[in-house]
Enzyme design. Structure first.
Site, PDB file in Angstrom:
ATOM      1  N   HIS A 160      89.996  17.571  16.743  1.00 33.41           N
ATOM      2  CA  HIS A 160      90.989  18.282  16.566  1.00 33.41           C
ATOM      3  C   HIS A 160      90.631  19.644  17.391  1.00 33.41           C
ATOM      4  O   HIS A 160      90.423  19.047  18.209  1.00 33.41           O
ATOM      5  CB  HIS A 160      90.427  18.759  15.015  1.00 33.41           C
TER       6      HIS A 160
ATOM      7  N   CYS B 161      86.672  24.668  22.408  1.00 32.30           N
ATOM      8  CA  CYS B 161      86.883  24.333  21.233  1.00 32.30           C
ATOM      9  C   CYS B 161      89.265  24.674  20.870  1.00 32.30           C
ATOM     10  O   CYS B 161      89.608  23.817  20.413  1.00 32.30           O
ATOM     11  CB  CYS B 161      86.267  24.627  20.291  1.00 32.30           C
TER      12      CYS B 161
ATOM     13  N   HIS C  97      89.545  17.435  20.724  1.00 31.65           N
ATOM     14  CA  HIS C  97      88.380  17.560  21.496  1.00 31.65           C
ATOM     15  C   HIS C  97      88.029  16.691  19.907  1.00 31.65           C
ATOM     16  O   HIS C  97      89.004  16.656  18.942  1.00 31.65           O
ATOM     17  CB  HIS C  97      87.217  17.800  21.468  1.00 31.65           C
TER      18      HIS C  97
ATOM     19  N   HIS D 189      84.566  14.929  16.750  1.00 35.08           N
ATOM     20  CA  HIS D 189      83.276  15.270  16.422  1.00 35.08           C
ATOM     21  C   HIS D 189      83.256  13.724  15.963  1.00 35.08           C
ATOM     22  O   HIS D 189      83.782  12.949  15.413  1.00 35.08           O
ATOM     23  CB  HIS D 189      83.980  16.506  15.368  1.00 35.08           C
TER      24      HIS D 189
ATOM     25  N   HIS E  63      89.259   8.370  11.627  1.00 34.06           N
ATOM     26  CA  HIS E  63      89.992   8.066  13.606  1.00 34.06           C
ATOM     27  C   HIS E  63      90.836   9.289  12.734  1.00 34.06           C
ATOM     28  O   HIS E  63      92.712   8.369  12.897  1.00 34.06           O
ATOM     29  CB  HIS E  63      89.788   6.486  13.395  1.00 34.06           C
TER      30      HIS E  63
ATOM     31  N   GLU F 234      79.314  19.582  12.518  1.00 32.28           N
ATOM     32  CA  GLU F 234      79.971  18.461  13.489  1.00 32.28           C
ATOM     33  C   GLU F 234      79.671  18.610  14.874  1.00 32.28           C
ATOM     34  O   GLU F 234      79.839  17.475  15.551  1.00 32.28           O
ATOM     35  CB  GLU F 234      81.378  20.111  13.839  1.00 32.28           C
TER      36      GLU F 234
END
Length: 139
Positions: free
Chosen positions: A14, A23, A27, A29, A71, A129
């Site tokens: 996201h 952010c 990237h 998580h 994914h 996260e």
């Protein structure tokens, strides 16, 4: 109050729109979701007698939601140009368009609401996260 808790995890990418820092870039998580359900009284009949809910039913619902995000690229609705969305989908990427900014806080609320709609007596959802950073949503 009697409470049950289960957890699931999923990996997704996201970015945060209108954010100024790391952010704002794409990237990923390893998200961890912990769901707590509860009831003042245990069920009194049937196969779930003396239970809040069968753990199998509870785990299945939480894991199915987590699996639906696994994914995928979590995209805030309206944050990317339609041509960008089309190009990503054309390349075969899995996108999940969300009607909110894809923060841990909003994902916790989304899990809470989705599970409540399924009839689960959700009390709280924790969404991590990272191992050290988490958000909670309580209804």
């Amino acid at each position: 109050m009697y409470c049950l808790q289960t957890e699931a995890a999923f990996d997704s990418a996201h970015f945060l729109t209108d954010y100024y820092g790391k952010c704002e870039n794409l990237h990923g998580h390893r998200w961890r979701v912990v769901v707590t359900i509860g009831a003042d009284e245990l069920q009194t009949e049937g196969t779930m007698k003396d239970m809040v809910l069968d753990f199998g039913v509870f785990k299945k619902a939480v894991r199915a939601l987590a699996d639906s995000l696994d994914h995928t690229f979590l995209v805030e609705e309206g944050s990317l140009k339609p041509a960008t969305i089309a190009a990503l989908e054309g390349e075969g990427f899995s996108l999940t368009i969300m009607p909110f900014r894809t923060t841990a806080e909003n994902l916790a609320r989304w899990f809470f609401e989705q599970l409540r709609e399924q009839g689960l007596p959700v009390i709280e959802v924790e969404c991590d996260e990272t191992p050290n950073n988490r958000a909670f949503y309580r209804g």
